[in-house]
Motif scaffolding. Sequence first.
Motif, PDB file in Angstrom:
ATOM      1  N   GLU A  88       2.436  15.416  -3.739  1.00 52.92           N
ATOM      2  CA  GLU A  88       1.692  14.322  -4.143  1.00 52.92           C
ATOM      3  C   GLU A  88       0.499  14.206  -3.278  1.00 52.92           C
ATOM      4  OE1 GLU A  88       1.157  12.562  -6.978  1.00 52.92           O
ATOM      5  OE2 GLU A  88       2.943  13.284  -7.963  1.00 52.92           O
ATOM      6  N   ASP A 100      -4.468  20.105 -11.778  1.00 52.91           N
ATOM      7  CA  ASP A 100      -4.746  20.876 -13.145  1.00 52.91           C
ATOM      8  C   ASP A 100      -4.736  22.288 -12.870  1.00 52.91           C
ATOM      9  OD1 ASP A 100      -5.066  18.921 -15.096  1.00 52.91           O
ATOM     10  OD2 ASP A 100      -7.212  18.154 -14.079  1.00 52.91           O
ATOM     11  N   THR A 119      -0.208  10.086  -2.569  1.00 62.39           N
ATOM     12  CA  THR A 119       0.605   9.322  -1.929  1.00 62.39           C
ATOM     13  C   THR A 119       0.815   9.861  -0.409  1.00 62.39           C
ATOM     14  OG1 THR A 119       2.314  10.434  -2.902  1.00 62.39           O
ATOM     15  CG2 THR A 119       1.637   8.326  -3.933  1.00 62.39           C
ATOM     16  N   LEU A 152      -1.230  10.824   1.591  1.00 57.90           N
ATOM     17  CA  LEU A 152      -2.273  10.377   2.699  1.00 57.90           C
ATOM     18  C   LEU A 152      -2.374   8.880   2.811  1.00 57.90           C
ATOM     19  CD1 LEU A 152      -5.220  12.970   1.305  1.00 57.90           C
ATOM     20  CD2 LEU A 152      -4.218  12.948   3.748  1.00 57.90           C
ATOM     21  N   ARG A 204      -8.796   0.155  -0.420  1.00 57.02           N
ATOM     22  CA  ARG A 204      -8.663   0.336  -2.061  1.00 57.02           C
ATOM     23  C   ARG A 204      -9.212  -1.112  -2.746  1.00 57.02           C
ATOM     24  NH1 ARG A 204      -2.694   2.483  -1.956  1.00 57.02           N
ATOM     25  NH2 ARG A 204      -2.901   0.797  -0.200  1.00 57.02           N
ATOM     26  N   ASP A 219       5.247   8.425   1.102  1.00 65.71           N
ATOM     27  CA  ASP A 219       4.857   9.688   1.514  1.00 65.71           C
ATOM     28  C   ASP A 219       4.245   9.899   2.478  1.00 65.71           C
ATOM     29  OD1 ASP A 219       6.629  10.336  -0.769  1.00 65.71           O
ATOM     30  OD2 ASP A 219       4.963  10.805  -2.062  1.00 65.71           O
ATOM     31  N   PHE A 220       3.188   9.041   2.994  1.00 65.09           N
ATOM     32  CA  PHE A 220       2.347   9.211   3.992  1.00 65.09           C
ATOM     33  C   PHE A 220       2.857   9.147   5.322  1.00 65.09           C
ATOM     34  CE2 PHE A 220       1.130   4.802   2.655  1.00 65.09           C
ATOM     35  CZ  PHE A 220       1.385   4.262   3.955  1.00 65.09           C
ATOM     36  N   MET A 262      -4.933  17.946   2.800  1.00 64.43           N
ATOM     37  CA  MET A 262      -3.692  17.987   3.295  1.00 64.43           C
ATOM     38  C   MET A 262      -3.618  19.393   4.017  1.00 64.43           C
ATOM     39  SD  MET A 262      -1.756  15.474   3.000  1.00 64.43           S
ATOM     40  CE  MET A 262      -0.130  16.248   3.164  1.00 64.43           C
ATOM     41  N   HIS A 309      -8.866   7.407  -1.595  1.00 67.48           N
ATOM     42  CA  HIS A 309      -9.027   7.190  -3.111  1.00 67.48           C
ATOM     43  C   HIS A 309     -10.127   7.212  -3.554  1.00 67.48           C
ATOM     44  CE1 HIS A 309     -10.566   3.507  -0.826  1.00 67.48           C
ATOM     45  NE2 HIS A 309     -11.318   3.359  -2.045  1.00 67.48           N
ATOM     46  N   GLU A 322      -7.599  19.820 -19.459  1.00 71.09           N
ATOM     47  CA  GLU A 322      -7.235  19.377 -17.868  1.00 71.09           C
ATOM     48  C   GLU A 322      -7.186  17.669 -18.131  1.00 71.09           C
ATOM     49  OE1 GLU A 322      -7.936  22.317 -14.695  1.00 71.09           O
ATOM     50  OE2 GLU A 322      -9.893  22.504 -16.109  1.00 71.09           O
ATOM     51  N   SER A 351     -10.825  13.449  -5.424  1.00 68.73           N
ATOM     52  CA  SER A 351     -10.054  13.791  -6.442  1.00 68.73           C
ATOM     53  C   SER A 351      -8.864  14.324  -5.637  1.00 68.73           C
ATOM     54  CB  SER A 351     -11.054  15.036  -7.287  1.00 68.73           C
ATOM     55  OG  SER A 351     -11.227  16.041  -6.549  1.00 68.73           O
ATOM     56  N   ILE A 390      -7.714  23.771 -10.864  1.00 60.37           N
ATOM     57  CA  ILE A 390      -7.840  23.461  -9.646  1.00 60.37           C
ATOM     58  C   ILE A 390      -6.562  23.983  -8.855  1.00 60.37           C
ATOM     59  CG2 ILE A 390      -7.567  21.294  -7.996  1.00 60.37           C
ATOM     60  CD1 ILE A 390     -10.229  21.371  -9.946  1.00 60.37           C
ATOM     61  N   TYR A 441     -12.351   7.519   2.335  1.00 61.14           N
ATOM     62  CA  TYR A 441     -11.009   7.287   2.154  1.00 61.14           C
ATOM     63  C   TYR A 441     -10.246   8.268   1.309  1.00 61.14           C
ATOM     64  CZ  TYR A 441     -11.911   3.181   5.101  1.00 61.14           C
ATOM     65  OH  TYR A 441     -12.200   2.275   5.954  1.00 61.14           O
ATOM     66  N   GLN A 460      -9.417  17.764  -4.058  1.00 60.30           N
ATOM     67  CA  GLN A 460     -10.146  17.715  -2.959  1.00 60.30           C
ATOM     68  C   GLN A 460      -8.884  17.044  -1.820  1.00 60.30           C
ATOM     69  OE1 GLN A 460     -13.102  14.902  -4.113  1.00 60.30           O
ATOM     70  NE2 GLN A 460     -14.672  16.549  -4.205  1.00 60.30           N
TER      71      GLN A 460
END
Lengths: 315, 323, 339, 299
Positions: free
Chosen positions: B96, B184, B99, B101, A310, A211-212, B162, B151, C60, B154, B187, B149, B157
Amino acid sequence: MSVFLARRFLTFLITISGASVIIFLLLEVLPGDPALTMLGVDAPDSAVAAIRLELGLDRPAAVRYVAWIAGLFQGEMGLSYVYKVPVTELIGQRLQVTLPLAIGSMAVATLTALSLGIFAATNHNRIGDYGVMGFSQLGLAIPDFWFGILLIILFAVILHWLPSGGFPGWDEGLWRGVKSLMLPVFTLSLSLTAVMTRVTRSAVLEVAREDFVRTARAKGLSRRAALWRHVLRNALVPVLTIGGVLVATVLTGTLVIENVFALPGVGKLIFDAISNRDLMVVKNVVLLFAAIVVVVNFMVDILYAMVDPRIRIQT
Amino acid sequence: MALLSVSDLTVELQTSRGMAPAVRGVTFDLEKGGTLGVVGESGCGKSVTALAIMGLLPDGARTTGRIELDGADLLALDEEARCRIRGNRIAMIFQEPMTSLNPVHRIGRQIAEPLRLHRGLRGANARDEVLRLLERVGLPDPARRIDAYPHQMSGGQRQRVMIAMALSCAPDILLADEPTTALDVTIQGQILDLINELVDDTGMGLILISHDLGVIGETTENVAVMYGGTVVEHGATDRLFANFAHPYSQGLFAAIPQVGAARTGPLRTIPGTVPELADLPSACSFADRCARATEICWRQAPRMERIGPDQRTACHHHGETAA
Amino acid sequence: MNGPVLNAPEDSEAVLRVEGLQRHFTLPRESLFRAPETVYALNGVDLSIRRGRSLGVVGESGCGKSTLARLCMALDTPTAGRVEILGQDLARLPAREMRRARAQFQMVFQDPYGSLDPRHTVRRIVGETMDALVPGNGNSNGKSGRSIEREEAVGLAIDAVGLRANDLDKYPHEFSGGQRQRIAIARALVTRPSLIVADEPVSALDVSVQAQVLNLMQELQQDFGVTYMLISHDLGVVDYVCDEVAVMYLGRIVERASRRQLFAKPAHPYTQALFDAVPRIGAGRRRRTTLPGNVGSQTRQAAGCAFADRCPKAQSRCTGEAPELRKIDNGHMASCHFA
Amino acid sequence: MTETVSNSDRGSGQGTGRGTASLGFLGRALGHRSFMIGLLLTGAMIISALVSLVWTPHSPTEIVIAERLKLPSASHWFGTDQFGRDILSMIMAGAQTSIVVGLIAVSLGAVLGVSLGLWAAARRGWTEDVIMRLSDLNLAFPVILIAILLTAGWGPGIINAILALGIYNISVFARQVRGAGIAMWEREFVLAARAAGKGNLAITIEHVLPNIISIIVVQATISFAIAILAEAALSYLGVGSQPPNPSWGRMLSESQSYIFLAPIIAVWPGLAIVLSVLGLNLIGDGLRDLVDPRLARRR
C-alpha cells in the motif's frame, strides 16, 4: 487551508454568539423578571422598582441584550450589583488567581501525561504499562475536590507543610503565592493527567501499528528512532483534540478547586455572585468561560492543520 | 556462495489461539543479481517470510532456522546490527503506497532518511541525492515533487517514491511485497518495468512477492510456490510454468481465467477454502483440498525432491497424473 | 448522435439501456478565491444489454465504471441522460413503484466482508431484498416477515449458490470470503431479477476461490437466464464471463465489441495498451509498450480526445477534436480517429 | 509497539476473531478480570442503594447531638458526623441519589443524543451541519457552567443538576453516534440495503443502530460514571442535591468544616464515590474489549 480556516472561524463566531444568547435567555428572560430574581419574591415593590430603574430593566429584552453586547465590545461589563464596582475590575483581580491555577495544572498535566503515556505505550502489556493504566484508572475515579481535601488533611493538618487554603495575594511575595497554589495545582492536574495519559498511550499504540512505521523500520530506524521521528507527530492529533476538550474541564475544575482551597479566584466570585444573586457578575463570568472554551478549540483546529498537512485540504 | 540463503526457516506467530506456525521449513537461495518470485494465496506465509528476512516480525513471533546474508546468519545478529542492514543492504517495498508513507512528512525528507542514517548525508548533499533518485525512478518534475506530501500524489507516483527510498543506499537485495497489487494495470506495467530495469542496471537481487502468477512469470527467473506456510514447488520460472508438478500449483494455474484463452467449459477449481494458520493439517498442508491425497499425505509431510533440472517439489504423488 | 445500438434488430429486447448518461460531482472548495472543482465521472455513456447476455465493463480506477453501476442500480441520480430497465425510465418511476421495480435489478458488491451486515443472519440478509419488495413483509425485525413464499425463495436462492439450509441461521463471520460472496449472490438472486450488476465481484477473493465464484455466476446465468453487467478491472475475468465488452476511459466508453472481436482485434490504442499491460502467464520476462503517465485528471474536460496525452498514436487532430464512438466493423465500435 | 503483518495475508487476520467468538460473550466476560471487578463494585453500589430503601443501620437523617463526630465503632461502623448521624447509613442512602441522577441524566442524553446523531448521519448535508453546530454550542458549556446558569436563574435544586448533566450528555452522545453512524453508512451492506429498496429510517433501525449499539452502551456506562462525579461536585458546591436529601458530595462539603477535628469523616463519602466511578469505568472499558476487540484499540 484558507477555506478550512474560514469555515472554522465562522463556526467560532456562530458558537460564541449563540452562547451569549443562551446565557441572556436563561438568566434574564426565561426565569421572568430579573429584578425579582435578584431581590427574591418577597422584596418590597419599591425596591424592585428602584433596581429596575437602576439596571435599565424597563427596556425590552432585545434592547438590553444589544446594550450588553455593545458594552462588551467597548470593554464594559457593567457594574456589579452587590459590590458596586465594574465587573471587569472584579474579574481582572480574580483572574490573577484563576489563570495561574488553570495554566499551571494544564502544564503539569501535559508534561506528566505525555511522559507516562509514551512510557506505557513503549512498555505495552508489561508491568510499567499496567502500573500507568492502573494509576490513570484511579485518577479518573477520584473526584478532584475530595483529592484536594485529602491533600489538605495530609499536608496541612498532619504535616503542616503547606497552608490549608486561602491566597495571600501576589503582593506578599512570589514564593508565598506559589506555595498556596501548589496543592490546588496538583489537585486539579490529577484527573487531567489521567485522561491525557490514556489518550496519549492509545494514540501512540495506534500509530505504531501503521504501515509507515513499518516502512521506517525497514529503512533501518531503531524502534526508538521510529517512535520519535514517525509516531509521535502523528499521535499528536488525538492528544491535541483531548487537550482542547480538557480546557473546559480545567476551567470548571478551577471553580471547584477554588472553593476547596478558599482561593479568591473567578470560581469563588461566581458562587458568591450566585448566593448574592448578582446577575451582572454571573452572566459575564459565564460568557467569559464559554468564550475561553470556544477560543481554545478554535486554536486547536489551527494547530491540527499545522500538525497534519492532510487536514488543510479537507473541510 | 549465494547472496542470501534461507534454510529451514520456521516462524510461529502469536494468535488468539496461541502460537501458530505461519512459515514451516522454508528453504531457498538468492544469487547476486538473481530474481526470485514467491507466489501464493493469502495466508500462505509469503509476507511473513519477507518480514522474517527483514527482522520486522510482530512482537512475540518465534523464528528458527538460518537466514544468511553473504554467509553471516542474520538471526544471530543483535537488533542494532540488523538496523544497519535494513534499508542499507536489504531494502523492502510494500503493497500500500498510500499507508506506507508517513502522511505528515514531505517525501524528500522520507527518502533522505536512509541516506542520513546509513551514509551520513545531510543538507544539500542529501537533497541532491534525493533529486537524483527521484529522477532515476521516473517521477516527473522531481525538483517540485520533492517537497510534496504523500497525499498530493497518485498511487503510482507514491510507489515510485517507495522505490526511490528502497534504492537510496544501493541495497544488495530488494524485497518487494505485492508492489503493484494496489495499482491499476497500466501503472502496474510501469512499476514492474521500472523494477526490472533497476535490477538489470544495479545488479541487486530481487525477491518479488505476489499472488499474481502473471506478474511473477514476467518478472523473475526463479519462482517458489507457497501454500500453508511451506514452499510446495520451486525452480526456474520457465520450466515451472511449462510444467507444474505440485497439485496445488497445477490447480492455481488452471483456476486463473486467462485473457484470450479459448473458453472451454468451466474453470478448474480447487475445492474448499484457503486455510487459516491454526487450522492447517499437520502433515501435508494441502491434503484436505487435494484430489490425489492418500493416507500417507495425512501422516507424513512430503519432502522437497528434485524432479528435474531446476525444479523441485514437495508432493508424495508428484509423478502421478491428476485424477 | 452516436446511437446506443449494438445489434439494432434485437435492441427492443434490451434489459438495460443507458442513454447519454452523465454524472458530475462538485468537490468541496479548496480555496476561497477559486470556484469549486467538478469531477467529471461520467461524460455521456450509451449502452444496452440484451436479455440473457452479459456485458463486461473494463477500465482503470477513475474511469467511471463504479459510478455507472450505481446509476444503473438507481443508487445515485444522473446529471444528465437516462437509465431504462425493461423499458422503464428509472428517473420517472414514483418512489413506491421504484421499490417494487428493484426486484428486477440487483447488485453484487466487491467486498464480501463489508457487504454483509455482521449482525444479521444469512436468512435475514438474503431475505432483505424480499422485505422491501413485498408489501406487508416490510417488517423491520425480519421475523414476522417470514412468510412461506419468502422462506421458499430464500431456501431456493441459498441452494442455487451451493450453500446448505443449515447455513441460514449462521452469521457472516462464520463463513470464508468465497462463501460470503455466495451469500451476496444469493441475496441478489432471491427476487429472480432480470439484471444483476456485479461490481468487481471476485477481486477481493483468492484465485482458487475466485474460480469457484466465476463458475457459479456462469451456471446461474444458464439456469435462471439472468442478464449480467460485470464491472471489473481484470480482463481475464471479463473474457471468461462476458459476451460483450465495453472499455471505459475517463467517463466515456472508448470501445465496444463482442468478446471475440475485442480480444482478437482491439481497435482503440487504450484497449491495446491495456491488453499489453496485463501480465501473461508463460510469456517470460518481457518489456511492455507501457503507457506513459497516469490516468488523466477527472476534474478537467479535454477539448479533444481524453486519451490524447498518453496515446502513442496521438496527432494534432486528437487534441482539438473529440472522436465519436463509431462503428468500425459489424458490432464493433471504437472512438478513435485512427481506428 | 508492534508491527502488523502485511495486508496481503488478509485471511490470517480475519480468522483470529473466529476462535474467540466461539467462546461466547459470557465466557469471555468471566475471564476478563477488570470487567468482573467493575461488575462487583457497581453491584455493591446498586445493592446498597436498594437495601437503603428498606433498611439502614440507623436513620440517615436523625440528628443525635450526643453522638456527634464519633470514630468508627461497633454500633457506627463508619462513625458519625457533626450532627451525630450514622455515616454508613448516609452513604447507603446517598447511593440512591447518585444512581437516580445518573440514570435520568444519562437516559435523557442518550435518547436525545442518539436520535440526533443517527439523524445527522442519515441525512448529512445541512441537517448534519445544524446538529453539529448546536452540539458545538452545547460543548461550550461544561456541566458546571450549565448548572450555574440554571441555579442563577431558578435557584438551587437537584433538578438543575439532572438537567445540566442531561443537556451536556446530549451532545456527547450525538457526536459519538454521528461519527460511528457515518462510518456505518459508508459500509457496503448499507448500499446493499438501499439496493434492496430500504429507506433511510429502515436502514437506520435495521443496520446502523444494531452495529453501533455497543458503542452507545460503552458510552452510557462511562457517562454514568461521569454523572456520579459531576453530581457529587455540584452537591459539594451547593448547586446540586439539597438537604435533607442524602448526597455524597454534600457530605464531603459539610465534612470540610471539621477537617481539623475529625478528618476521618471526609474519607468515607470520597471512597464511596471512587469505588462507584471506578466500577463503572472498569465495566465500560471491559465492555469495549469484549464486544469489539477492534474498538479497544481506539482508546
